[in-house]
Design a protein around this motif. Structure first.
Motif, mmCIF file in Angstrom:
data_model
loop_
_atom_site.group_PDB
_atom_site.id
_atom_site.type_symbol
_atom_site.label_atom_id
_atom_site.label_comp_id
_atom_site.label_asym_id
_atom_site.label_seq_id
_atom_site.Cartn_x
_atom_site.Cartn_y
_atom_site.Cartn_z
ATOM 1 N N TRP A 41 0.840 -1.191 0.000
ATOM 2 C CA TRP A 41 0.000 0.000 0.000
ATOM 3 C C TRP A 41 0.875 1.240 0.000
ATOM 4 N N GLN A 42 0.410 2.278 -0.676
ATOM 5 C CA GLN A 42 1.006 3.610 -0.599
ATOM 6 C C GLN A 42 -0.012 4.509 0.099
ATOM 7 N N VAL A 43 0.340 4.981 1.278
ATOM 8 C CA VAL A 43 -0.543 5.855 2.047
ATOM 9 C C VAL A 43 0.012 7.265 1.851
ATOM 10 N N THR A 44 -0.641 8.030 0.985
ATOM 11 C CA THR A 44 -0.064 9.243 0.421
ATOM 12 C C THR A 44 -0.949 10.470 0.618
ATOM 13 N N PRO A 45 -0.367 11.588 1.040
ATOM 14 C CA PRO A 45 -1.173 12.814 1.108
ATOM 15 C C PRO A 45 -1.464 13.333 -0.300
ATOM 16 N N VAL A 46 -2.680 13.821 -0.502
ATOM 17 C CA VAL A 46 -3.061 14.321 -1.828
ATOM 18 C C VAL A 46 -2.213 15.518 -2.245
ATOM 19 N N ILE A 47 -1.623 16.215 -1.300
ATOM 20 C CA ILE A 47 -0.800 17.390 -1.605
ATOM 21 C C ILE A 47 0.570 17.002 -2.178
ATOM 22 N N LEU A 48 1.003 15.765 -1.978
ATOM 23 C CA LEU A 48 2.360 15.368 -2.361
ATOM 24 C C LEU A 48 2.665 15.553 -3.851
ATOM 25 N N PRO A 49 1.834 15.100 -4.774
ATOM 26 C CA PRO A 49 2.161 15.308 -6.192
ATOM 27 C C PRO A 49 2.328 16.786 -6.553
ATOM 28 N N GLU A 50 1.509 17.634 -5.957
ATOM 29 C CA GLU A 50 1.624 19.078 -6.213
ATOM 30 C C GLU A 50 2.961 19.607 -5.700
ATOM 31 N N LEU A 51 3.355 19.178 -4.507
ATOM 32 C CA LEU A 51 4.629 19.632 -3.938
ATOM 33 C C LEU A 51 5.816 19.143 -4.759
ATOM 34 N N LEU A 52 5.757 17.909 -5.224
ATOM 35 C CA LEU A 52 6.879 17.333 -5.979
ATOM 36 C C LEU A 52 6.978 17.853 -7.410
ATOM 37 N N SER A 53 5.873 18.366 -7.936
ATOM 38 C CA SER A 53 5.902 18.877 -9.316
ATOM 39 C C SER A 53 5.892 20.404 -9.359
ATOM 40 N N ASN A 54 6.214 21.018 -8.247
ATOM 41 C CA ASN A 54 6.248 22.474 -8.174
ATOM 42 C C ASN A 54 7.210 23.032 -9.220
ATOM 43 N N ALA A 55 6.835 24.134 -9.838
ATOM 44 C CA ALA A 55 7.690 24.774 -10.840
ATOM 45 C C ALA A 55 9.030 25.209 -10.242
#
Length: 141
Positions: free
Chosen positions: A97-111
């Motif tokens: 399982w990956q227990v992931t905050p929904v904010i993580l993809p946004e933080l990792l793909s920040n400009a």
């Protein structure tokens, strides 16, 4: 099946078929089931010991809050699960399982690549993901 139904509050059995006489497993045992976890249909099949789970598949739980991460993390580890790294764990049946905050993809793909890099470095040091720490890393704190 019952374990997963107990972990996810919004869950139900859609249908279940049990092993008929003359089948490859114990008569009456669960053969295949369709369950619904938080609106997602999951098909479970009893393949027996010749078909173990591997890391080649994992299920993701997108969490809005740290409380949600903490809940799923503790529930999925009950009864013999193992923590892995970076928000990954294996439950007692060996399902990843990956227990992931929904904010993580946004933080990792920040400009801002420096900001994204700080978040990545913070995440790489974690086992269970911690939203306040990830947010602090994004802000350079």
């Amino acid at each position: 099946m019952n374990f997963y139904l107990s972990v996810f509050k919004n869950s139900k059995v859609n249908r279940a078929a049990h092993m008929p006489p003359g089948g490859p497993g114990a008569e009456g045992g669960l053969l295949v089931a369709s369950i619904q976890l938080e609106g997602q249909e999951i098909i479970l099949m009893n393949g027996g010991p010749g078909h173990p789970l591997t890391d080649a598949i994992s299920l993701t739980i997108n969490c809005v809050s740290q409380e949600e991460i903490d809940y799923y993390w503790s529930k999925l580890l009950e009864g013999g699960g193992n923590e892995v790294a970076c928000g990954w764990l294996k439950d007692r049946f060996g399902l990843s399982w990956q227990v992931t905050p929904v904010i993580l993809p946004e933080l990792l793909s920040n400009a801002d690549k420096v900001k994204a890099g700080r978040v990545m470095q913070a995440m790489m040091k974690m086992v269970k993901l911690d939203i306040p720490t990830l947010m602090a890393a994004a802000e350079g704190k």
